[in-house]
Scaffold this motif. Structure first.
Motif, PDB file in Angstrom:
ATOM      1  N   MET A 236      -8.098 -12.859 -38.953  1.00  0.00           N
ATOM      2  CA  MET A 236      -8.997 -11.611 -38.730  1.00  0.00           C
ATOM      3  C   MET A 236      -8.465 -10.427 -38.693  1.00  0.00           C
ATOM      4  O   MET A 236      -9.080  -9.216 -38.793  1.00  0.00           O
ATOM      5  CB  MET A 236      -9.359 -12.025 -37.070  1.00  0.00           C
ATOM      6  N   LEU A 237      -7.053 -10.168 -38.821  1.00  0.00           N
ATOM      7  CA  LEU A 237      -6.655  -9.012 -38.893  1.00  0.00           C
ATOM      8  C   LEU A 237      -6.188  -8.600 -40.418  1.00  0.00           C
ATOM      9  O   LEU A 237      -5.717  -7.595 -40.816  1.00  0.00           O
ATOM     10  CB  LEU A 237      -4.986  -8.789 -38.158  1.00  0.00           C
ATOM     11  N   SER A 238      -6.452  -9.717 -41.295  1.00  0.00           N
ATOM     12  CA  SER A 238      -6.403  -9.382 -42.766  1.00  0.00           C
ATOM     13  C   SER A 238      -7.401  -8.591 -43.306  1.00  0.00           C
ATOM     14  O   SER A 238      -8.675  -8.564 -42.994  1.00  0.00           O
ATOM     15  CB  SER A 238      -6.228 -10.990 -43.359  1.00  0.00           C
ATOM     16  N   PRO A 239      -7.211  -8.136 -44.435  1.00  0.00           N
ATOM     17  CA  PRO A 239      -8.255  -7.224 -45.151  1.00  0.00           C
ATOM     18  C   PRO A 239      -9.464  -8.005 -45.607  1.00  0.00           C
ATOM     19  O   PRO A 239     -10.703  -7.412 -45.619  1.00  0.00           O
ATOM     20  CB  PRO A 239      -7.765  -6.774 -46.296  1.00  0.00           C
ATOM     21  N   SER A 240      -9.269  -9.341 -45.713  1.00  0.00           N
ATOM     22  CA  SER A 240     -10.484 -10.125 -46.106  1.00  0.00           C
ATOM     23  C   SER A 240     -11.319 -10.361 -45.317  1.00  0.00           C
ATOM     24  O   SER A 240     -12.565 -10.913 -45.299  1.00  0.00           O
ATOM     25  CB  SER A 240      -9.763 -11.574 -46.549  1.00  0.00           C
TER      26      SER A 240
ATOM     27  N   ARG B  73     -12.856  -8.153 -43.627  1.00  0.00           N
ATOM     28  CA  ARG B  73     -13.905  -7.021 -43.890  1.00  0.00           C
ATOM     29  C   ARG B  73     -14.417  -6.846 -45.309  1.00  0.00           C
ATOM     30  O   ARG B  73     -14.988  -5.966 -45.468  1.00  0.00           O
ATOM     31  CB  ARG B  73     -13.250  -5.813 -43.250  1.00  0.00           C
ATOM     32  N   SER B  74     -13.845  -7.806 -46.160  1.00  0.00           N
ATOM     33  CA  SER B  74     -14.164  -7.424 -47.429  1.00  0.00           C
ATOM     34  C   SER B  74     -15.237  -8.294 -48.006  1.00  0.00           C
ATOM     35  O   SER B  74     -15.851  -9.088 -47.387  1.00  0.00           O
ATOM     36  CB  SER B  74     -13.019  -8.107 -48.248  1.00  0.00           C
ATOM     37  N   ASP B  75     -15.927  -7.483 -49.010  1.00  0.00           N
ATOM     38  CA  ASP B  75     -17.218  -8.068 -49.409  1.00  0.00           C
ATOM     39  C   ASP B  75     -16.834  -8.853 -50.819  1.00  0.00           C
ATOM     40  O   ASP B  75     -17.774  -9.205 -51.487  1.00  0.00           O
ATOM     41  CB  ASP B  75     -18.446  -7.032 -49.905  1.00  0.00           C
ATOM     42  N   ASP B  76     -15.848  -8.712 -51.318  1.00  0.00           N
ATOM     43  CA  ASP B  76     -15.105  -9.417 -52.386  1.00  0.00           C
ATOM     44  C   ASP B  76     -15.351 -11.183 -52.246  1.00  0.00           C
ATOM     45  O   ASP B  76     -14.708 -11.573 -51.222  1.00  0.00           O
ATOM     46  CB  ASP B  76     -13.802  -9.050 -52.588  1.00  0.00           C
ATOM     47  N   PRO B  77     -15.920 -11.721 -53.279  1.00  0.00           N
ATOM     48  CA  PRO B  77     -15.926 -13.234 -53.031  1.00  0.00           C
ATOM     49  C   PRO B  77     -14.686 -13.906 -52.886  1.00  0.00           C
ATOM     50  O   PRO B  77     -14.601 -14.755 -52.018  1.00  0.00           O
ATOM     51  CB  PRO B  77     -16.817 -13.666 -54.369  1.00  0.00           C
TER      52      PRO B  77
ATOM     53  N   SER C 103     -10.978 -16.925 -49.263  1.00  0.00           N
ATOM     54  CA  SER C 103      -9.586 -16.808 -48.660  1.00  0.00           C
ATOM     55  C   SER C 103     -10.030 -16.783 -47.034  1.00  0.00           C
ATOM     56  O   SER C 103      -9.330 -17.710 -46.366  1.00  0.00           O
ATOM     57  CB  SER C 103      -8.856 -15.477 -49.098  1.00  0.00           C
ATOM     58  N   LEU C 104     -10.858 -15.844 -46.416  1.00  0.00           N
ATOM     59  CA  LEU C 104     -11.142 -15.975 -45.049  1.00  0.00           C
ATOM     60  C   LEU C 104     -11.724 -17.306 -44.638  1.00  0.00           C
ATOM     61  O   LEU C 104     -11.355 -17.794 -43.504  1.00  0.00           O
ATOM     62  CB  LEU C 104     -12.015 -14.851 -44.662  1.00  0.00           C
ATOM     63  N   ARG C 105     -12.441 -17.920 -45.239  1.00  0.00           N
ATOM     64  CA  ARG C 105     -13.139 -19.116 -44.935  1.00  0.00           C
ATOM     65  C   ARG C 105     -12.286 -20.027 -44.778  1.00  0.00           C
ATOM     66  O   ARG C 105     -11.999 -20.975 -44.089  1.00  0.00           O
ATOM     67  CB  ARG C 105     -14.319 -19.263 -45.964  1.00  0.00           C
ATOM     68  N   ASP C 106     -11.267 -20.390 -45.842  1.00  0.00           N
ATOM     69  CA  ASP C 106     -10.171 -21.057 -45.911  1.00  0.00           C
ATOM     70  C   ASP C 106      -9.442 -20.827 -44.717  1.00  0.00           C
ATOM     71  O   ASP C 106      -8.707 -22.169 -44.093  1.00  0.00           O
ATOM     72  CB  ASP C 106      -9.252 -21.140 -46.999  1.00  0.00           C
TER      73      ASP C 106
END
Length: 630
Positions: A393-397, A399-403, A408-411
């Motif tokens: 949750m603290l990672s840039p992913s 808040r990112s809209d990049d697929p 990566s966030l989902r994993d």
């Protein structure tokens, strides 16, 4: 509900309760967080011992024999609830750690603030948390009834894992009724009279129509001269509706509780199940005039042999890390940091110590340092799901809209759920990710899973309603909003009213839902938080809010009522109005200021964690079965 063999025992036959804590324990433990001002060195003088039973973990500075006994008693409480409610869920996403201190000196060292209070000193207390829960018991006070206040709160935890909502009288009645179970070697006695029974003697009962309507904001729950009577009568009514004539040993009570979960009106189903309210009131009065009280006996419950429990001596670093984590969850950051820093000196590769330091840094606004600590925690101990979740949750992913970043966030969220499948906040964040991807069906599925895991969190129901609205299912969204608004108060109620008002009028039932009454003399404004400042103790808390391009400043001259959405990823355990609130939508009720330096004085400040915007075009989920994972 399983049938119980019953017997009668005299009211006066119960032993006195030694050293029980105050009735409003949840609120008390929040106050306790500010009182734990120091921890003498003796609390960590030598390593503590860990005892593990099948379902509990106990840490002690006493003997492992006494800790085994404490673990057995918690296991017996679990057995009692499982025997009475065979289908009940007993395992939470927030693990319970039992701290069993050997004597009064140890209790003073762990919680010195308790000894500043007047009255009986506690034999134990309970801390509710979203990520972790703690029970503290004093081993040399282990007498029948002395831990009742701890088991009372444990019952609350179990009931809230299984039921979306209970009226306050039944929530407290269940907790007292089952929390006072007598734990004997070959039988468990349910419904034994407890110390509050004496309050009812010679006093007029609270009218049932009043008792049924009590909320957490009612005088009967908050006023010192009324709360004792409220708790006593709640226990008595629960007892009567379980063991009273014609109540079928609790079957009618179970029917009533189940109907409550379906959204039925409480008083309507009360009369449907139990009969006319005034008739029940008269029968309750007669029931309490008896010399003896009926109890339920579970004969020959599953035997628990404490000799089978494992025990090991912790290292000094492990002891310091465990106590540091305890103080972190008590919001005593200075002692948490002192103990955790020492743990890292003693063992630099101890994962729990890095995790605790990560949350300390996060609460203090040191996010970069927190990320480093959580990363180290995961590298040292791959089972630390809280570190895994916080790191994601603290990672840039996040808040990112990049697929690729979203994948990566989902994993990372699914990895969290692999480690702890009952950790509801990860499902909440997975739902929000799917909303951002345009996968509303998947979002709704995992949002409902979060509801099932933590049914007592109003915000989870609201989130599901918000997703339904995005799906064009306004009538169903309105039903979610009304359910919450009719049962919860404060910010939860107002957030549900917002959802209701967002549903097109043609898609919702007739009628209106009103927000909670505003404090007298206040105005309301909404906007995005630009900054928050708590400052030093000599400076006033202030917030700057962007309202339609206009910057408004609000200060707190005294206390103010604050609230926030349940869906904030860091939740109640790590929330602070001083940090990580920028960008959130705020609903501010304030008293206008004659001073041009600021807009007004805060009365209420509620933060909303709005559902993320949908993508420009709807995309298909990466995995059609994602809503059911893991």
């Amino acid at each position: 509900m399983q049938d119980l063999v019953t017997r009668e025992i005299a009211f006066q036959s119960q032993p006195s309760h030694v050293g029980t804590a105050s009735l409003k324990l949840t609120a008390f433990c929040r106050v306790l967080a500010f009182l734990l001002a120091w921890l003498p060195a003796r609390a960590a003088e030598k390593p503590w011992t860990e005892v593990r039973s099948p379902h509990f973990r106990v840490l002690t500075d006493g003997s492992d024999k006494d800790a085994r006994r404490a673990a057995r008693e918690f296991e017996q409480m679990r057995v009692a609830l499982n025997e009475i409610f065979p289908k009940i869920r007993l395992d939470s996403g927030a693990p319970l750690l039992v701290l069993a201190v050997r004597d009064e000196d140890s209790m003073k060292a762990l919680a010195p603030g308790l000894w500043k209070q007047k009255g009986a000193k506690p034999a134990g207390y309970f801390h509710h948390g979203w990520d972790k829960e703690f029970a503290v018991v004093q081993l040399n006070q282990d007498q029948p009834g002395s831990y009742q206040v701890v088991y009372h709160e444990y019952v609350h935890t179990i009931m809230h894992l299984n039921l979306r909502w209970l009226p306050v009288w039944l929530d407290e009645g269940f907790a007292d009724f089952y929390g006072n179970t007598l734990l004997e070697s070959k039988r468990l006695v349910v419904g034994a009279p407890e110390r509050r029974v004496a309050v009812l003697r010679g006093r007029t009962l609270i009218p049932l129509t009043t008792l049924l309507d009590v909320t957490h904001n009612s005088p009967y729950y908050r006023d010192e001269d009324k709360v004792q009577m409220f708790y006593a009568e709640s226990w008595a009514l629960t007892h009567y509706l379980t063991f009273g004539p014609g109540m079928e040993n609790g079957k009618k009570m179970l029917q009533f509780a189940n109907l409550l979960q379906q959204g039925s009106d409480q008083k309507k189903i009360f009369e449907q199940v139990f009969g006319d309210i005034q008739h029940v009131e008269r029968n309750l009065d007669n029931y309490l005039s008896q010399v003896a009280v009926v109890t339920g006996i579970l004969n020959n419950p599953p035997q628990i042999d404490e000799k089978d429990f494992t025990a090991r001596r912790l290292t000094e670093a492990e002891t310091e890390a465990e106590l540091g984590s305890f103080h972190l969850w008590q919001h005593e950051l200075a002692e948490a940091r002192k103990l955790t820093e020492q743990a890292l000196v003693d063992d630099p590769k101890l994962g729990l110590a890095h995790e605790t330091m990560g949350f300390i840094d996060f609460i203090q606004g040191k996010d970069a340092e927190a990320v480093g600590e959580f990363g180290q925690a995961v590298r040292c101990d791959g089972k630390l799901y809280l570190s895994q979740f916080a790191l994601a949750m603290l990672s840039p992913s996040a808040r990112s809209d990049d697929p690729a970043a979203q994948s990566s966030l989902r994993d990372a969220l699914l990895k969290t759920l692999d480690l702890n499948p009952q950790f509801a906040p990860a499902y909440v964040q997975l739902a929000r990710l799917y909303v951002r991807q345009g996968n509303l069906d998947g979002a709704f599925g995992v949002s409902r899973k979060a509801e099932q895991l933590e049914p007592a969190r109003a915000g989870y129901h609201i989130q599901s309603g918000q997703i339904l609205l995005r799906m064009g299912r306004g009538a169903e969204a309105a039903a979610f909003a009304k359910y919450v608004a009719d049962r919860w108060t404060g910010p939860d109620h107002d957030e549900a009213v917002e959802l209701w008002n967002s549903v097109p009028a043609t898609q919702r039932p007739t009628g209106e839902l009103a927000p909670a009454p505003a404090p007298e003399g206040t105005q309301v404004v909404e906007g995005r938080v630009k900054s928050a400042s708590c400052g030093s103790k000599d400076e006033r808390t202030s917030f700057e809010v962007d309202h339609a391009g206009q910057s408004l400043r609000f200060i707190a001259k005294g206390g103010f009522r604050g609230g926030f959405s349940d869906t904030l990823w860091y939740g109640e355990d790590h929330f602070s109005f001083c940090r990580h609130v920028e960008g959130l939508r705020a609903v501010v009720r304030y008293r206008p200021s004659p001073d041009s330096a600021y807009t007004g004085e805060l009365a209420e400040f509620d933060l909303r964690d709005d559902l993320p915007p949908a993508p420009p075009t709807t995309t298909k989920p990466e995995d059609p079965k994602a809503a059911t994972k893991p």
